[in-house]
Structure formats: structure tokens, C-alpha cells
Design an enzyme around this catalytic site. Structure first.
Site, PDB file in Angstrom:
ATOM      1  N   ARG A 192       0.845  -1.191   0.000  1.00 29.96           N
ATOM      2  CA  ARG A 192       0.000   0.000   0.000  1.00 29.96           C
ATOM      3  C   ARG A 192       0.885   1.247   0.000  1.00 29.96           C
ATOM      4  O   ARG A 192       1.976   1.241   0.591  1.00 29.96           O
ATOM      5  CB  ARG A 192      -0.844  -0.043   1.264  1.00 29.96           C
ATOM      6  CG  ARG A 192      -1.863   1.055   1.436  1.00 29.96           C
ATOM      7  CD  ARG A 192      -3.050   0.871   0.583  1.00 29.96           C
ATOM      8  NE  ARG A 192      -4.170   1.698   1.027  1.00 29.96           N
ATOM      9  CZ  ARG A 192      -5.160   2.059   0.222  1.00 29.96           C
ATOM     10  NH1 ARG A 192      -5.175   1.701  -1.060  1.00 29.96           N
ATOM     11  NH2 ARG A 192      -6.171   2.781   0.685  1.00 29.96           N
TER      12      ARG A 192
ATOM     13  N   THR B 227      -9.524   1.120  -9.106  1.00 29.53           N
ATOM     14  CA  THR B 227      -8.682   0.075  -8.574  1.00 29.53           C
ATOM     15  C   THR B 227      -8.805  -1.071  -9.549  1.00 29.53           C
ATOM     16  O   THR B 227      -9.714  -1.100 -10.359  1.00 29.53           O
ATOM     17  CB  THR B 227      -9.252  -0.292  -7.189  1.00 29.53           C
ATOM     18  OG1 THR B 227      -9.132   0.850  -6.351  1.00 29.53           O
ATOM     19  CG2 THR B 227      -8.593  -1.482  -6.580  1.00 29.53           C
TER      20      THR B 227
ATOM     21  N   SER C 123      -7.737   0.791   3.397  1.00 31.65           N
ATOM     22  CA  SER C 123      -8.206   0.373   2.076  1.00 31.65           C
ATOM     23  C   SER C 123      -9.409  -0.548   2.214  1.00 31.65           C
ATOM     24  O   SER C 123      -9.638  -1.154   3.258  1.00 31.65           O
ATOM     25  CB  SER C 123      -7.074  -0.373   1.369  1.00 31.65           C
ATOM     26  OG  SER C 123      -7.533  -0.936   0.159  1.00 31.65           O
TER      27      SER C 123
ATOM     28  N   GLY D 214     -13.745   0.804  -4.775  1.00 26.76           N
ATOM     29  CA  GLY D 214     -13.765   1.565  -3.523  1.00 26.76           C
ATOM     30  C   GLY D 214     -14.601   0.840  -2.488  1.00 26.76           C
ATOM     31  O   GLY D 214     -14.399  -0.353  -2.210  1.00 26.76           O
TER      32      GLY D 214
HETATM   33  N1  GLY Z   1      -8.506   3.288  -3.103  1.00 28.25           N
HETATM   34  C1  GLY Z   1      -9.481   2.310  -2.898  1.00 28.25           C
HETATM   35  C2  GLY Z   1      -9.145   1.398  -1.763  1.00 28.25           C
HETATM   36  O1  GLY Z   1      -7.977   1.143  -1.502  1.00 28.25           O
HETATM   37  O2  GLY Z   1     -10.027   0.951  -1.091  1.00 28.25           O
END
Ligand code: GLY
Length: 538
Positions: A66, A343, A414, A436
Site C-alpha cells: 500500500r 482500482t 483500504s 472503492g
Molecule cells: N482506493 C481504494 C481502496 O484502496 O479501497
């Protein structure tokens, strides 16, 4: 078998498997390739998670790559002079970018678990960037729609539009020479090219030009981390998923534990009672997410409690099958202890049964919109996954608290939920999704559809989905549910909103009765599940 959001990248993964690579080799190659073919989400300027299952030992590992907050990041960096959240700074431009983790994560996975030489797995992506890829309908549409935003940055405009900011048409060839050079450096010099060498210098120069915070110290400090996977069970199946700083694994296990206490199969797929139960389980989980989930290196996340059958029993007892709760009456649970959109996901299984799953992201499509001149890639806007101010929702409407506040070197919370489901030690399915806040609920419904509703992977993937995330207090449904069902849900007190958008895009591999399986969601175009020997280019 490789299932990804882009056919040409699935083919790259299948090509690496055909060359004798294992699942991790194929995952690394597919990851670099998606940075070329799917620049809205595939990346080297973002970060993510990889789950690896080693078939011989039965061991599972979670690799966390991350993004991290730069070393000069501070808690209130997205507040204006009145102490209010600036609606743009965490989402667009240089300050929105966290330190990218993708190259370090793929490098770590390959060094420890790969088989083929590093240069060999990076090469197909380099070739695609250098020779060009056909522009998909999806990419052309996105670039046309968002021209004002993307062309606000000269480098982004130069990389993804024709001269004069003219969008590419479908089937035009997109050549990415600077990205090809960047990939060549990575192939030749490995991880240091990105964090210390020529690419690092280009990132730092762009940050200095645009007032961003990623500096040499932040890049040098970046480290991927191996973490213990989150484990759970559901009706005799074993669930393995990503631990914090993902919230996905914890809450999927938590919701499955709640659902296990109800006759989900009997309620039936798509029934009002079934959807009501899902919504109530989701509401409770997302309330907990707002308070208890964050980077575990900065906050003591109560994983064992949240994923325990006992806590699920308490939650399940609060669900009234006739009446929806109101989210304002639901608060995050209190642990009984002394104190206190864009994503992408892809899945790989190799002939030995090893599995590698990658969920990685630059957050929005084309991330922060800031490209690194000379390096050919865009930077993420993952800093928006932190809480800019407790109680103020992020771009996905997700609420959060102090635990997920910005801090130097911290990883934002996340929702990415790579997941594996085993029966008696054998992999049944492995999957994940973009989207998301809807990632977690999309993956949950895949598992419920397979285990409770006895659907095959394709049926379970394509079946219409719903979503509830505590706030806003409403069920969102895709098209395909009966109006009668909606009326029954409303009679139970739910607000139901049908969205014109599709939720998630599950990329799944599996194994059953001696056969490898793959299912790519058709909610987003160009996805494909491809086995070695079945690609068009071979
Ligand atoms: N940016 C979307 C997530 O990591 O949940």
C-alpha cells in the site's frame, strides 16, 4: 489461468505461465502489463496488496505494498484556514499522492516467491508500452469525458492524448515510450531504479515543481510488509483474505459470520428477506469499519474480536428480519477489552495450484491526474483514503475516525479485498474487485452466491449486486432486481436506490473436480480469463 481486467494483460500472464513461470511470476508480469494496458487503474504509481498461496506447503502470505504517506505529511494537511476539509487537495494534484508501493511490492514478491528471471517477467509490459496497445472503447470514452481534468496536467495530457489534447479513438494505437524506458530501467536495475535511481529523481523533480511532498527520504523509506492473512470459516469453507491496512478481509469474515446464523440459501438469491439480511450485515460492518480499522503499524486493530463468531452472534441478535435499522441508531461496536473508482484486481492460479492475487490501485481513474514527466506514469491519489477530518466522509462516502488520520509514513485504510476460499484444503475460488467501498460487498456476494446459492463462478459474478455502507443510509441496487422486491424492502423501512453504474468487477479463478476455472466480470469492458495455450497471441 489468469483473470484480469484487460485481455492483453491476461495474455501476458498466461504467456509467463506457458514459459514455466509460477503464479507469482505471472502476477508480477500481469501487474506491469496492466500499468500499460489499463492506465486508469493498473499502475506503477500506486500501491496494493498481494495474497500468495503456496500449494506445496499450504502456506498463505499477505504482501502489503500500500502507498505510504510522505515523511512530511501531517494530520491536518487537507484542512483549510477555517479548519474545514478542502474538497480537492486530497483528491487531485500533487498533495494527493502517497509514496507508490507497486514496484517494491512486485519486486519483493518476485524475489521471494518467483521462479523466472526478473527481466523476463517485466519484458512483456515493456514491449507493450514500446510497440503500443490498441486503445479500448472504455479508455477512449474515459479520456474524452475527463479531458478537462486530465489535460489540466501537461504531462498527463501529453501521455494519454494526441497533440493538442485530442482524445484517442477506439482502436488507435497508444505508444508509451517514456513508460517503456521506465520499465526498461526497472527490468535492468530492479527496485532501486524506482526508489533511488533515475525514476526517483523524476518523481522528486515533479513533486518540487508542483508542491507535492514525496521526496528522496520518503521514497528511500518505502518498504513492503509481509503480514499474517486474516482467516475465517463459512459453512465448512475456509476463508483467507487481506489483513489491515485493508478493511476488506476483516469485514468479509465478520459479515459471513453474521450471515452464517441465518438460513441464507433458504431465503433465496435476490429475495427481499435475503437482501434485507445482507444490508443489515453490511450496515453493522461498515459502522465498525469507521472506527476500528486503520494501518496496524499505527493503530491496534482488534482483528480477532471483529472476526470472532461470538461478536457475530451479538450482531446477528440485533437484526430484525421485518424491520430495517436506521443507521443513526447504529454505532460502531465497543470491543470488550481493558482500554478502550479506480482500482483493479487480477487472479492467477498455476498448474501446481499456487495462487497469486493482486488488488492494486491509484484510487480514482488516472489517480491524482499528475503524471511524472519523463517517466510516463501517473501518480495515485491514495491520500484521500485517509480521514482528512474525523466525521467527514471521503470520496467513496466512507466515514472514518482518528485511527485513520494522516500521519507521516502511515498507510491509508483500504477496502481492497483479495480473497481465497478453500474446501478441505483445496482452493475453490480466489477473487477480488475494484470499486472503492463496494469492493467488500461485491466480494461478499460472490462468496454467498457460490456457497449458499450454489451458482457457478460466472453466474455468481454476473448476478445483480446490492450495497449498503451504513452511511448514506440506503441500499444501492444494480438493475435486475424485481420491483416487487424493492417494494418489500421499502416496506421494511429501507431506502432503495437503483444506480445506473455497475458495482465492482470480480476477476476470479477457481478449481473444481480437477478443472481450473476462470470468470471475468463483464461489468467493465475488456476483461478476460485466459489459460496458458489459449491466448490469441500464441
Ligand atoms: N482506493 C481504494 C481502496 O484502496 O479501497
Amino acid at each position: 489461468m489468469v483473470a484480469s481486467q484487460n485481455r492483453w494483460s491476461s495474455e501476458v500472464g498466461a504467456e509467463i505461465l506457458a514459459q514455466g513461470g509460477n503464479a507469482v511470476d505471472a502476477a508480477v508480469a500481469t501487474g506491469f502489463s496492466l500499468a500499460v494496458t489499463l492506465p486508469r487503474a493498473g499502475n506503477i504509481g500506486g500501491g496494493g496488496f498481494m495474497l500468495v498461496h503456496d500449494a506445496a506447503s499450504g502456506e498463505d502470505v499477505a504482501i502489503d505494498f500500500r502507498e505510504m504517506a510522505p515523511v512530511r505529511a501531517t494530520r491536518d494537511m487537507y484542512l483549510d484556514e477555517n479548519g474545514d476539509v478542502d474538497p480537492t487537495r486530497s483528491k487531485f494534484g500533487h498533495l494527493a499522492a502517497g509514496v507508490p508501493g507497486t514496484v517494491a511490492g512486485l519486486w519483493h514478491a518476485h524475489q521471494k516467491y518467483g521462479k523466472l528471471p526478473w527481466a523476463q517477467v517485466v519484458e512483456p509490459a515493456m514491449r507493450q508500452a514500446r510497440d503500443g496497445i490498441p486503445v479500448s472503447y472504455d479508455m477512449a470514452l474515459l479520456l474524452t469525458r475527463n479531458k478537462t481534468r486530465y489535460c489540466a496536467n501537461e504531462a498527463t495530457c501529453g501521455y494519454f492524448y494526441k497533440p493538442g489534447g485530442v482524445p484517442y479513438a477506439p482502436n488507435d494505437t497508444l505508444v508509451q515510450s517514456d513508460l517503456a524506458h521506465t520499465l526498461e530501467l526497472i527490468a535492468e536495475q530492479g527496485v532501486d531504479a524506482f526508489y533511488k535511481g533515475e525514476i526517483a529523481e523524476l518523481i522528486i523533480a515533479e513533486m518540487e515543481r508542483g508542491g507535492g511532498l514525496i521526496d528522496a527520504a520518503s521514497l528511500a523509506a518505502y518498504k513492503p510488509v509481509e503480514r499474517d492473512v486474516v482467516r475465517g470459516t463459512y459453512r465448512g469453507y475456509d476463508i483467507v483474505s487481506m489483513p489491515p491496512p485493508s478493511s476488506g478481509g476483516v469485514h468479509i469474515v465478520q459479515m459471513l459470520n453474521v450471515l452464517e446464523r441465518f438460513p441464507v440459501a433458504q431465503l433465496g438469491y435476490g429475495s427481499a428477506d435475503g437482501l434485507h439480511l445482507l444490508a443489515e450485515a453490511m450496515r453493522l460492518a461498515y459502522a465498525d469499519r469507521s472506527q476500528h480499522l486503520a494501518d496496524p503499524d499505527y493503530y491496534d486493530v482488534p482483528v480477532a474480536w471483529l472476526t470472532s463468531k461470538e461478536y457475530a452472534q451479538q450482531l446477528a441478535a440485533t437484526i430484525d428480519m421485518e424491520q430495517a435499522k436506521r443507521s443513526e441508531d447504529v454505532a460502531p461496536g465497543v470491543e470488550p477489552r481493558p482500554e478502550g473508482i479506480d482500482t483493479t484486481h487480477y487472479s492467477v492460479i498455476d498448474a501446481d495450484g499456487n495462487v497469486a492475487l493482486v488488488n492494486y490501485t491509484i484510487n480514482f481513474s488516472f489517480g491524482s491526474g499528475v503524471a511524472v514527466p519523463g517517466a510516463g506514469f501517473v501518480l495515485n491519489n491514495e491520500m484521500d483514503d485517509f480521514v482528512a477530518k474525523p466525521g467527514v466522509a471521503n470520496a467513496f462516502g466512507l466515514m472514518g475516525g482518528e485511527a485513520n488520520a494522516v500521519a507521516a509514513g502511515k498507510r491509508p485504510l483500504s477496502s481492497m479485498s483479495p480473497i481465497m476460499v478453500f474446501k478441505d484444503g483445496d482452493l475453490r475460488l480466489a477473487s477480488g474487485s475494484p470499486g472503492g467501498s463496494v469492493i467488500i460487498t461485491s466480494v461478499l456476494q460472490l462468496i454467498v452466491n457460490v456457497i449458499d446459492h450454489d451458482m457457478n463462478l460466472a453466474e455468481a459474478t454476473l448476478a445483480p449486486r446490492m450495497h449498503h455502507q451504513w452511511y448514506p443510509d440506503r441500499i444501492i441496487i444494480e438493475s435486475g432486481f424485481s420491483p416487487d422486491t424493492v417494494r418489500l424492502l421499502e416496506a421494511k423501512g429501507h431506502t432503495v436506490m437503483q444506480t445506473p453504474n455497475k458495482m465492482g468487477s470480480l476477476q476470479t479463478v477457481g478449481y473444481r473436480d480437477g478443472t481450473f476455472l476462470g470468470a471475468s466480470d463483464t461489468r467493465r469492458p475488456n476483461a478476460a480469463a485466459i489459460a496458458p495455450g489459449n491466448s490469441q497471441t500464441q
